[in-house]
Design an enzyme around this catalytic site. Structure first.
Site, PDB file in Angstrom:
ATOM      1  N   ARG A 113      28.700  51.258  12.371  1.00  0.00           N
ATOM      2  CA  ARG A 113      27.872  50.045  12.474  1.00  0.00           C
ATOM      3  C   ARG A 113      26.874  49.950  11.316  1.00  0.00           C
ATOM      4  NH1 ARG A 113      26.052  49.337  18.579  1.00  0.00           N
ATOM      5  NH2 ARG A 113      25.451  47.299  17.767  1.00  0.00           N
ATOM      6  N   ASP A 306      24.878  39.529  24.236  1.00  0.00           N
ATOM      7  CA  ASP A 306      25.611  40.576  24.964  1.00  0.00           C
ATOM      8  C   ASP A 306      26.437  40.019  26.119  1.00  0.00           C
ATOM      9  OD1 ASP A 306      24.620  42.492  23.271  1.00  0.00           O
ATOM     10  OD2 ASP A 306      22.982  43.083  24.593  1.00  0.00           O
TER      11      ASP A 306
HETATM   12  C1  S3P Z   1      19.295  44.820  21.541  1.00  0.00           C
HETATM   13  C2  S3P Z   1      19.549  43.787  20.682  1.00  0.00           C
HETATM   14  C3  S3P Z   1      20.863  43.163  20.499  1.00  0.00           C
HETATM   15  C4  S3P Z   1      21.851  43.588  21.587  1.00  0.00           C
HETATM   16  C5  S3P Z   1      21.760  45.034  21.932  1.00  0.00           C
HETATM   17  C6  S3P Z   1      20.357  45.400  22.371  1.00  0.00           C
HETATM   18  C7  S3P Z   1      17.923  45.348  21.641  1.00  0.00           C
HETATM   19  O1  S3P Z   1      21.358  43.498  19.238  1.00  0.00           O
HETATM   20  O2  S3P Z   1      23.171  43.264  21.200  1.00  0.00           O
HETATM   21  O3  S3P Z   1      22.656  45.331  22.985  1.00  0.00           O
HETATM   22  O4  S3P Z   1      17.607  46.052  22.620  1.00  0.00           O
HETATM   23  O5  S3P Z   1      17.123  45.049  20.760  1.00  0.00           O
HETATM   24  P1  S3P Z   1      20.940  42.630  17.955  1.00  0.00           P
HETATM   25  O6  S3P Z   1      19.524  42.288  18.119  1.00  0.00           O
HETATM   26  O7  S3P Z   1      21.150  43.503  16.749  1.00  0.00           O
HETATM   27  O8  S3P Z   1      21.848  41.436  17.983  1.00  0.00           O
END
Ligand code: S3P
Length: 422
Positions: A113, A306
């Site tokens: 990632r 999500d």
């Molecule tokens: C999260 C932010 C999201 C989400 C992840 C949890 C967080 O990712 O997909 O499961 O806790 O800040 P992104 O903000 O990178 O899209």
């Protein structure tokens, strides 16, 4: 199936990670009730222990005690963040303000990632990185004295935003941020405000001003809406009954899926709202519904990022073609979620295609049947397991164990809402 009963879902993953990280930075003991105890939450606890925090075992139903020393300490070994992107990226923010080296790694999914989305702005603040793997893990960070940052983020992402705000906390510097499309979850901003920091929003910019140490705190974590969505979907697809999911977080930056479901004809009642630690919490009351297609605009995506696997699976049961605009971010989640959602929908007999960064799903009535390849992605496993509850369905998910990344005991929770109705 028929559904019924009043159930709870595990604690919010985003809030649990943040509570553990901020608890580790406080001087003294913080108490976290209702914390998520899943594999991802354990990854945060594990790396924070290696950084000097004392954290009690994460066990369902028990309050977690975090004893921090006001700062993190130099780790003696590589920090293994498991499957958790949130642990990795938010921790990089905190470590930026600490003058020791630390090496982070993770499982095969996490290692591929992208990390430059946080290491580039953190470098601008003064942190240094060795990135032998290119744009991914493992990497070594060495924090330092930081500079203030004013930064227009290239993607709307709560992980980038939170990493930079936490760098501001650890380094004691001002941070100003702007998100391009839509607002990502704002738990970090709310928590910092609740802890007495100055976090304001003005003309599209989020501004953080440093304000001393973090005092220990007590917090009750709400149920995770991103876990609740699977039970909500199962209840919408059920033949009869009514399901109450109690104590779910309904922060408006997380409830985009409720707006989409409303448009699809599956309106969900939000009842008995209260506020805990700056976060709205309520019960969700769900009844079976006949669904119709909708268009999900690019600006809505950060507020339901999500929930897309489950919403796409629901769209495969709705009348018409649902479009999710600009969902390219799904390619860099725990799997290539965009490609796999579409491929797995087709594998169970539905119509789905990706065109550019848009996802199109056309609904049908034939029972879903086929094999689902999750690539160990928890949200794919749970979304397709829900489709498997439809009458006549024969959905074989290759890996249900991965659900434990965010929702321990998911298979029994899904069975239980059906049993209760009997
Ligand atoms: C999260 C932010 C999201 C989400 C992840 C949890 C967080 O990712 O997909 O499961 O806790 O800040 P992104 O903000 O990178 O899209």
């Amino acid at each position: 199936m028929k559904v019924g009963g009043r159930v709870r879902v595990p604690g919010d993953k985003s809030i649990t990670h943040r509570a553990l990280l901020l608890g580790a930075m406080a001087r003294g003991s913080s108490h976290i009730g209702g914390a998520l105890t899943s594999l991802d939450a354990r990854s945060s606890a594990r790396v924070l222990r290696a950084l000097g925090a004392e954290i009690s075992p994460l066990r369902a139903g028990e309050v977690v005690t975090v004893r921090g020393a006001g700062r993190l300490r130099r780790p003696q070994r590589t920090l293994d963040c498991g499957n958790s992107g949130t642990t990795t990226r938010l921790l990089l923010g905190l470590l930026s303000g600490h003058r020791f080296p630390a090496t982070l790694t993770g499982d095969a999914s996490l290692r591929r990632r992208p990390m430059r989305r946080v290491t580039v702005p953190l470098t601008e603040m003064g942190a240094r990185f060795e990135e032998p793997a290119g744009d991914g893990l493992p990497l070594t960070i060495r924090g330092g004295p930081l500079r203030a940052l004013r930064y227009a983020m290239p993607v709307s992402s709560a992980q980038i935003k939170s990493a930079l705000l936490l760098a501001g906390v650890a380094g004691g510097v001002e941070v100003e941020l702007r998100e391009p499309t839509g607002r990502s979850r704002d738990h970090t901003e709310r928590m910092l405000r609740h802890l007495g920091f100055d976090v304001v929003e003005r003309e599209g910019w989020i501004g953080f001003r440093p304000g001393g140490r973090i005092a220990p705190f007590d917090l009750q974590v709400p149920g995770d809406p991103s876990s609740a969505v699977f039970l909500v979907a199962a209840a919408l697809l059920a033949e009869a009954g009514e399901l109450r999911i109690a104590g779910v977080g309904v922060n408006p930056t997380r409830t985009g899926f409720l707006d989409v479901l409303e448009r699809m004809g599956g309106g969900i009642a939000v009842e008995d709202p209260v506020t805990h630690f700056g976060e709205p919490v309520a019960d969700l009351l769900v009844r079976p519904a006949t669904l119709r297609a909708t268009e999900v605009a690019a600006g809505e995506i950060p507020g339901l990022i999500d929930e897309i696997p489950m919403l796409a699976a629901l769209a495969s049961r709705a009348e018409g073609t649902t479009v999710f605009r600009q969902v390219g971010e799904l390619r860099v989640k725990e799997s290539d979620r965009l490609g796999l959602v579409a491929a797995n929908l087709r594998a169970v007999g539905a119509t789905a295609e990706v065109s550019g960064d848009d996802l199109f799903v056309t609904g049908g009535e034939a029972p879903p049947r086929g094999r689902v390849r999750t690539a160990a992605d928890h949200r794919l496993a749970m979304a397709f397991a829900v489709l498997g509850t439809l009458p006549g369905a024969r959905v074989r998910v290759d890996d249900m164990v991965c659900a434990a990344v965010s929702f321990p005991d998911f298979p029994s929770a899904l069975r239980a809402i059906g049993r209760r109705a009997a």
